[in-house]
Design an enzyme around this catalytic site. Structure first.
Site, mmCIF file in Angstrom:
data_model
loop_
_atom_site.group_PDB
_atom_site.id
_atom_site.type_symbol
_atom_site.label_atom_id
_atom_site.label_comp_id
_atom_site.label_asym_id
_atom_site.label_seq_id
_atom_site.Cartn_x
_atom_site.Cartn_y
_atom_site.Cartn_z
ATOM 1 C CD GLU A 22 14.852 16.299 -15.235
ATOM 2 O OE1 GLU A 22 15.725 16.240 -16.115
ATOM 3 O OE2 GLU A 22 13.655 16.437 -15.502
ATOM 4 C CG HIS A 62 12.367 12.913 -19.199
ATOM 5 N ND1 HIS A 62 12.525 12.669 -17.855
ATOM 6 C CD2 HIS A 62 12.938 14.132 -19.421
ATOM 7 C CE1 HIS A 62 13.169 13.689 -17.291
ATOM 8 N NE2 HIS A 62 13.450 14.587 -18.222
ATOM 9 C CG HIS A 89 17.550 14.984 -20.657
ATOM 10 N ND1 HIS A 89 18.118 14.764 -19.424
ATOM 11 C CD2 HIS A 89 16.348 15.571 -20.417
ATOM 12 C CE1 HIS A 89 17.300 15.206 -18.482
ATOM 13 N NE2 HIS A 89 16.212 15.704 -19.053
ATOM 14 C CD GLU A 90 13.429 16.639 -22.782
ATOM 15 O OE1 GLU A 90 12.436 16.055 -22.310
ATOM 16 O OE2 GLU A 90 14.049 17.524 -22.160
#
Ligand SMILES: [Zn+2]
Length: 291
Positions: free
Chosen positions: A195, A137, A133-134
């Site tokens: 997100e 980003h 997930h990070e």
């Protein structure tokens, strides 16, 4: 020309130089308004890295945990390299010696996870989900998009100021001008669409690396269960983890990775996580940073 229309022209003139800043984000293939280059992102990340490490108690004092997280991170990075145009940055996965429950990324491929977050998890697939997930980003260039929007707003307001319509410097401060560099901007929450995109990219990377996508949902559920405690997870302040988010993630798996739903042959890695994180954690002195 009416006063209202002359304003519009000023805005158009002010914005036009930045139209040149539209670029494609390789990970998503979407055209986005981005004014800062990859090299600028890498520089910002390198400058801010040490500040974040110092601010969160330094790196964890266990080579075993540091190496393990770095190795899982390396598998996620390998998965990002399968994108049609890989986002080539100096990736780094850093474990902070903080009791805070958090994980975050800054531009240029610097990904952080706290000891507090690790201590709440119980499988490698969960770790891969958060790191994925990070990483999403980073490859989605979300910070760069926020910074670019701030520059653009600043540019528009400055132009209007030059034309004598607005001269109140409080307006500039009010929209955060001057706060773009030095870490402040990175504290900004990503938008809901960022997100969702990071969840999507995270699922892509973790499943390419062979992990059970259920790991990401499990992390959301763990964090949600910690909500409302004396000091709730810091992660939740930037990542509202609601039933809706969990349902959306489940829908993403069904839509984009239907072949993975039964979970057969996918890596979960509970024993490995136990041996390489939870056991060494118990032998460490208390975290140097507390919320
Ligand atoms: Zn996020």
């Amino acid at each position: 020309m009416s006063r209202k229309w002359s304003w519009l022209w000023i805005v158009v003139l002010a914005v036009s130089p930045w139209l040149a800043g539209c670029g494609t984000v390789p990970a998503t293939g979407r055209s986005q308004f981005i004014m800062i280059s990859r090299d600028q992102e890498v520089r910002l990340g390198a400058e801010a890295r040490d500040e974040f490490v110092a601010g969160y108690g330094g790196e964890i004092q266990s080579a075993q945990i540091r190496n393990y997280v770095r190795d899982v991170g390396a598998k996620i990075v390998e998965a990002t390299r399968l994108d049609p145009e890989p986002w080539d940055v100096p990736w780094e996965f850093i474990v902070l010696d903080s009791a805070t429950v958090n994980a975050f990324a800054i531009p240029g491929g610097k990904v952080f996870i706290t000891r507090g977050m690790l201590s709440r998890m119980n499988s490698e697939a969960q770790l891969a989900g958060i790191l994925g997930h990070e990483a999403g980003h980073v490859t989605g260039r979300h910070s760069a998009r926020i910074i670019s929007n701030q520059y653009a707003i600043a540019g528009v307001v400055t132009m209007i100021g030059v034309f004598g319509e607005l001269q109140d410097s409080d307006v500039l401060r009010g929209i955060g001008v001057g706060a773009q560099v030095g870490g402040t901007v990175f504290a900004l929450s990503f938008s809901r669409s960022h997100e969702l995109e990071a969840d999507q990219l995270g699922l892509r990377y973790m499943t390419r690396a062979g992990y059970d996508p259920e790991g990401l949902i499990e992390v959301f559920e763990i964090l949600k269960s910690l909500q409302g405690g004396a000091a709730g997870p810091e992660w939740l302040s930037t990542h509202p983890t609601t039933d809706r988010r969990i349902a959306e993630t489940r829908a993403l798996i069904q839509e984009q990775h239907p072949e993975l739903i039964n979970g057969q042959g996918l890596i979960v890695g509970r024993d490995r996580f136990q041996q390489n994180v939870l056991a060494p954690l118990r032998a460490l002195p208390p975290p140097r940073h507390r919320p």
